[in-house]
Design a protein around this motif. Structure first.
Motif, short mmCIF file in Angstrom:
data_model
loop_
_atom_site.label_atom_id
_atom_site.label_comp_id
_atom_site.label_asym_id
_atom_site.label_seq_id
_atom_site.Cartn_x
_atom_site.Cartn_y
_atom_site.Cartn_z
N PHE A 532 0.87 -1.18 0.00
CA PHE A 532 0.00 0.00 0.00
C PHE A 532 0.90 1.23 0.00
O PHE A 532 1.47 1.60 1.02
N TYR A 533 1.05 1.87 -1.15
CA TYR A 533 2.03 2.94 -1.33
C TYR A 533 1.35 4.26 -1.68
O TYR A 533 0.33 4.28 -2.39
N GLY A 534 1.96 5.34 -1.23
CA GLY A 534 1.58 6.67 -1.66
C GLY A 534 0.26 7.15 -1.10
O GLY A 534 -0.45 6.43 -0.38
N PRO A 535 -0.12 8.39 -1.44
CA PRO A 535 -1.39 8.95 -0.95
C PRO A 535 -2.57 8.34 -1.68
O PRO A 535 -2.57 8.21 -2.90
N LYS A 536 -3.57 7.95 -0.92
CA LYS A 536 -4.78 7.33 -1.49
C LYS A 536 -5.99 7.74 -0.66
O LYS A 536 -5.88 8.21 0.47
N GLU A 537 -7.16 7.53 -1.26
CA GLU A 537 -8.40 7.62 -0.52
C GLU A 537 -8.78 6.22 -0.06
O GLU A 537 -8.74 5.27 -0.84
N ILE A 538 -9.12 6.09 1.20
CA ILE A 538 -9.56 4.80 1.71
C ILE A 538 -11.04 4.90 2.08
O ILE A 538 -11.53 5.96 2.50
N VAL A 539 -11.73 3.79 1.89
CA VAL A 539 -13.15 3.68 2.25
C VAL A 539 -13.25 2.58 3.30
O VAL A 539 -12.85 1.44 3.05
N VAL A 540 -13.75 2.92 4.48
CA VAL A 540 -13.91 1.95 5.57
C VAL A 540 -15.39 1.89 5.92
O VAL A 540 -16.03 2.91 6.15
N GLN A 541 -15.92 0.66 5.95
CA GLN A 541 -17.36 0.51 6.17
C GLN A 541 -17.69 -0.89 6.70
O GLN A 541 -16.89 -1.82 6.58
N THR A 542 -18.87 -0.99 7.26
CA THR A 542 -19.45 -2.28 7.61
C THR A 542 -20.52 -2.61 6.57
O THR A 542 -20.81 -1.81 5.67
N ASN A 543 -21.11 -3.79 6.68
CA ASN A 543 -22.20 -4.19 5.78
C ASN A 543 -23.47 -3.46 6.22
O ASN A 543 -24.16 -3.89 7.15
N THR A 544 -23.76 -2.37 5.55
CA THR A 544 -24.90 -1.55 5.96
C THR A 544 -26.23 -2.23 5.70
O THR A 544 -27.27 -1.78 6.21
N GLN A 545 -26.25 -3.27 4.90
CA GLN A 545 -27.49 -4.02 4.69
C GLN A 545 -27.86 -4.81 5.93
O GLN A 545 -29.03 -5.17 6.12
N VAL A 546 -26.87 -5.11 6.75
CA VAL A 546 -27.11 -5.84 8.00
C VAL A 546 -27.42 -4.88 9.12
O VAL A 546 -28.38 -5.06 9.89
N ASP A 547 -26.58 -3.85 9.28
CA ASP A 547 -26.78 -2.86 10.34
C ASP A 547 -26.01 -1.60 9.97
O ASP A 547 -24.84 -1.66 9.63
N SER A 548 -26.68 -0.47 10.05
CA SER A 548 -26.03 0.80 9.69
C SER A 548 -25.86 1.70 10.90
O SER A 548 -25.78 2.93 10.77
N THR A 549 -25.81 1.13 12.09
CA THR A 549 -25.71 1.93 13.31
C THR A 549 -24.29 2.06 13.82
O THR A 549 -24.08 2.51 14.94
N TYR A 550 -23.30 1.68 13.00
CA TYR A 550 -21.91 1.72 13.44
C TYR A 550 -21.17 2.89 12.78
O TYR A 550 -21.52 3.34 11.69
N GLN A 551 -20.14 3.34 13.47
CA GLN A 551 -19.22 4.29 12.88
C GLN A 551 -17.80 3.85 13.21
O GLN A 551 -17.55 3.24 14.24
N VAL A 552 -16.88 4.14 12.30
CA VAL A 552 -15.50 3.68 12.46
C VAL A 552 -14.57 4.87 12.46
O VAL A 552 -14.80 5.86 11.74
#
Length: 818
Positions: A532-552
């Motif tokens: 994993f090199y250099g500047p990037k955008e990362i997307v961090v998520q849970t399975n929102t179809q199961v539960d969308s009440t989490y935040q990371v």
């Protein structure tokens, strides 16, 4: 549920086994136990276990060290700072290939990081660069480096060095100030830790200015009545020591110091205890004498425990006779480097501690010889580099070489790897000119080293952690496979930890990379980010179809603990203005003509395949008649994936190729490597923006997750196209491992090149962090001089596979063209 770091415990156990072997090598003669007491007391037996407890502690807390060879000591804003990282174990200083990432920072006077980098370590070495912004203010900056494992130890034991940066668009010169005592300080350190009434102590002292530099001084010690009770004088670098016997408890003793230019400084000595212990170490030709005196009536037996780099080498019991206990040690039994002598009472409480330094007898002998001593501009320089060990036997070594122009701005020499590993890395605070203590085998150098040892405090660990009945697990583990991104998953609204939840991390790309983790009981998540090199955008998520009440939340991997520093504002004398103007011109010319050459990077050796390998089926959509609706694409062209609608929701079913039956649940669906859990959003994608579709037609195991197949869409640009991320997903900029910049050095090997009208005003002629020497003979290197006449220094740092470290400096002269 397995611990977050279960996968890395094997490496942790390796550390434990390694340090046990390292300790055996360090103390080849075995632990020296002296049973001078005839009776066996339970308290004595308890004391005798301290060395074993320290050994066990060391196996769990193997010290790790980093050394940075920074290319030069002085820069102007806009230039590039180049550096090489050496990683070694903290016991024998052999290359240690456990941690795979080093964290390097540039800190300003307020301890705020202005530049940060994650450096990949391969075979216990790495390299990196910092481009010093043109907006960077003039000043003295601290370069520090550490690994994730080193964050378990105090920040004083991270690597630290200083560089000077001048922003030549401003002014930092001024007339020489009138000398004053402002910012000058003096500190006093009783040998062993305390002053005790009626007991003679050796007291070390240190006098420094506002920049932390030693100041020569002499003076007297006076009691509260103004009577002269002792005299003192510095020996070297503002350090000195004197003998002193306090005669009154609670009395106030002060030092009156005479500074240069007839300035006077008055400081109080530490308080005097009514009762206590005093330790004194005396060196003879062949041995050491350690004397412990006390005013405590009926004092219990004591233990003298000696250790070097957390490895015990002597443990001997003593009994007070006439309130005095004397221990005698043979110098040949002492380990090289810094030895810690700690005295414990019967309650296993440390009473006194004293450091002693034994210079290493062996080091890596490096030699760098040029084919000539004088060169003209744009002339080739041939350099022969060799490394040898004991008996002048050639040794394989890993080395780095820098060649830069010497002037009044860059005259200061950096720390050598040998003096850093054996001395500075095991002491807290700034050490002025560590190389001096390795310069000669003389009485003055030995006394100066002893003064330095006397000013140091206790060990890098707490004895309470060693002798305690339980030891907490380390807070930080070594990154044995690559960089880790760590964070925490919580319930939205309450902030409570959310355990046992799958979390996914991805960075949109045409080369899909997906990382997953299951949150721990405290909500922690960890992603092993290989390649994993250099500047990037990362997307961090849970399975929102199961539960969308989490935040990371994603944590920064950089340490938030800082060692105390003393950095004064940079003020250069007016006499340096011409050289600063020349440096300004050099930097501007190099930027104007050669900037494009300094922004070239070596190709990262990453896998060109997606993380799931070769797919079962692959569809290049440009090879088919284009549909405007994704549902039609899937139904017409992708027989391995069935499209179903249940209760108004789209679902995919992948055909299991093993039994030719559709699997029951939705597969893992990716868009440019980012999981998409709502199949309705997948069906709503614009198929004209999709270039490729991959399908895995079997169960797919990713970490601890089992998916019913995999469907991966890739856009033309790898930027998700027009897809909108779920509102609950975390989108964040993140800097991965630093890409390896290539050092550019012009070649003047043809008449046309030599006659080029492009001005070459390089201050740094050559930088090579990947030099290897062999037992077969010297290594040959070459580079070309620039258009700048003057004196240039060649600096070599190196480390052998056996742990021998060495440095070498030589010079060459470049003359003006006729």
């Amino acid at each position: 549920m397995p611990h977050l770091y279960t996968a890395d415990l094997s490496a942790f156990h390796f550390l434990s086994r390694w340090v046990a072997r390292a300790g055996a090598g360090l103390l080849a003669g075995g632990l020296l136990w002296s049973g001078s007491l005839s009776s066996a007391h339970a308290q004595s037996d308890s004391l005798r276990t301290l060395d074993r407890q320290l050994s066990r502690y060391s196996q769990q807390r193997l010290p790790e060290k980093l050394f940075l060879h920074v290319d030069r000591p002085f820069y102007v804003s806009g230039e590039i700072m180049w550096f090489k990282v050496y990683a070694v174990d903290g016991v024998q200083h052999k290359p240690l290939m456990v941690s795979k990432v080093a964290y390097v920072e540039l800190l300003d006077r307020e301890q705020k990081p202005v530049l940060q980098g994650k450096i990949k370590l391969l075979n216990a070495a790495g390299q990196g660069t910092f481009v010093l912004p043109k907006s960077l203010a003039s000043g003295t900056y601290t370069v520090r480096a550490y690994t994730n494992w080193m964050k378990n130890f105090p920040p004083e034991y991270y690597f630290h060095s200083t560089i000077t940066v001048v922003n030549t668009f401003g002014s930092v010169t001024k007339a020489a100030p009138t000398p004053t005592t402002a910012g000058t300080d003096a500190q006093f350190f009783p040998e062993g830790g305390h002053l005790v009434k009626g007991l003679t102590s050796t007291v070390a002292f240190q006098v420094t200015d506002q920049r932390g530099q030693g100041v020569a001084a002499s003076g007297i010690i006076v009691d509260q009545r103004g009577r002269n009770v002792a005299q003192l004088s510095t020996l070297k670098f503002g350090l000195g020591s004197f003998a002193f016997t306090p005669t009154e408890t609670g009395a106030s003793y002060s030092a009156i110091l005479q500074l240069p230019n007839n300035q006077t400084l008055t400081r109080k000595l530490p308080a005097v205890q009514e009762q206590g212990y005093v330790l004194h170490l005396a060196s003879t030709a062949n041995g050491l004498s350690v004397t412990v005196q006390t005013t405590v009536a009926g004092a219990d037996d004591i233990l003298l425990l000696g250790h070097a780099r957390q490895q015990p080498f002597v443990a001997t019991m003593g009994r007070f006779r006439d309130n005095k206990a004397v221990f005698t040690l043979d110098k040949k039994d002492l380990p090289e480097g810094i030895a810690h002598f700690t005295v414990f009472n019967a309650a296993r409480k440390p009473l006194c501690e004293r450091l002693y330094f034994t210079p290493p007898t062996q080091q890596l002998t490096l030699r760098a010889s040029t084919d000539k001593k004088e060169y003209s501009v744009r002339e080739k320089v041939s350099l022969q580099l060799s490394a040898a060990g004991p008996g002048a036997r050639p040794l394989p070594a890993n080395a780095s070489v820098a060649v830069y122009r010497l002037d009044s701005l860059s005259a200061a020499a950096g720390t050598s790897i040998n003096s850093y590993l054996w001395l500075a890395s095991d002491l807290k605070g700034r050490i002025e000119n560590p190389d001096y203590y390795f310069s000669a085998n003389s009485a003055e150098v030995a006394q100066a080293a002893d003064n330095l040892m006397l000013t140091q405090g206790w060990s890098r660990f707490r004895w309470a952690d060693v002798v305690g009945s339980s030891r907490p697990a380390p807070a930080f583990y070594p990154e044995t496979s690559g960089h880790w991104i760590q964070g925490k998953l919580t319930h939205r609204g309450t902030g409570q930890a959310a355990p046992g939840i799958p979390v996914y991390l991805a960075s949109p790309s045409r080369q899909p990379r997906l990382y997953s983790s299951i949150s721990q009981p405290d909500g922690r998540v960890q992603f092993d980010m290989r390649d994993f090199y250099g500047p990037k955008e990362i997307v961090v998520q849970t399975n929102t179809q199961v539960d969308s009440t989490y935040q990371v939340e994603v944590y920064s991997p950089f340490s938030t603990a800082y060692a105390p520093t003393q950095q004064a504002a940079l003020q250069l004398p007016e006499s340096l203005r011409p050289e600063l103007a020349q440096r300004h011109l050099q930097a501007q010319v190099q930027t104007a003509y050669f900037k494009k050459f300094t922004n070239q990077y070596a190709l990262s050796q990453t896998d060109s395949l997606p993380f799931y390998g070769k797919p079962s089926e692959q569809y290049m959509l440009d090879a088919y008649t284009r549909f405007k609706v994704m549902e039609e694409v899937m139904r017409e062209y992708v027989p391995g994936v069935l499209v179903r609608i249940r209760k108004g929701q789209f679902h995919f079913q992948v055909i299991d190729h093993l039994n030719n039956q559709p699997m029951t649940d939705d597969p893992l669906v990716l868009l440019d490597g980012v999981p998409v859990f709502n199949i309705n959003k997948v069906v709503a994608l614009d198929p004209l923006k999709i270039q490729k579709l991959d399908v895995i037609t079997s169960r797919y195991f990713h970490g601890r997750q089992i998916h019913q197949g995999l469907v991966s869409y890739t856009t033309y640009k790898g930027d998700l196209g027009s897809y909108k991320l779920d509102a609950h997903a975390l989108l964040q900029e993140y800097e991965g491992l630093q890409r390896q910049r290539e050092f550019y050095s012009p070649r003047y090997d043809t008449p046309q090149a030599q006659q080029s009208r492009l001005p070459d005003f390089r201050n740094l002629l050559y930088w090579n962090p990947q030099v290897t020497t062999t037992a077969a003979g010297p290594s040959a290197l070459s580079f070309y001089t620039a258009d700048q006449p003057g004196k240039y220094v060649v600096v070599v740092q190196g480390l052998s596979t056996t742990g021998l470290a060495g440095s070498y400096r030589t010079f060459l002269q470049v003359k003006s063209a006729l």
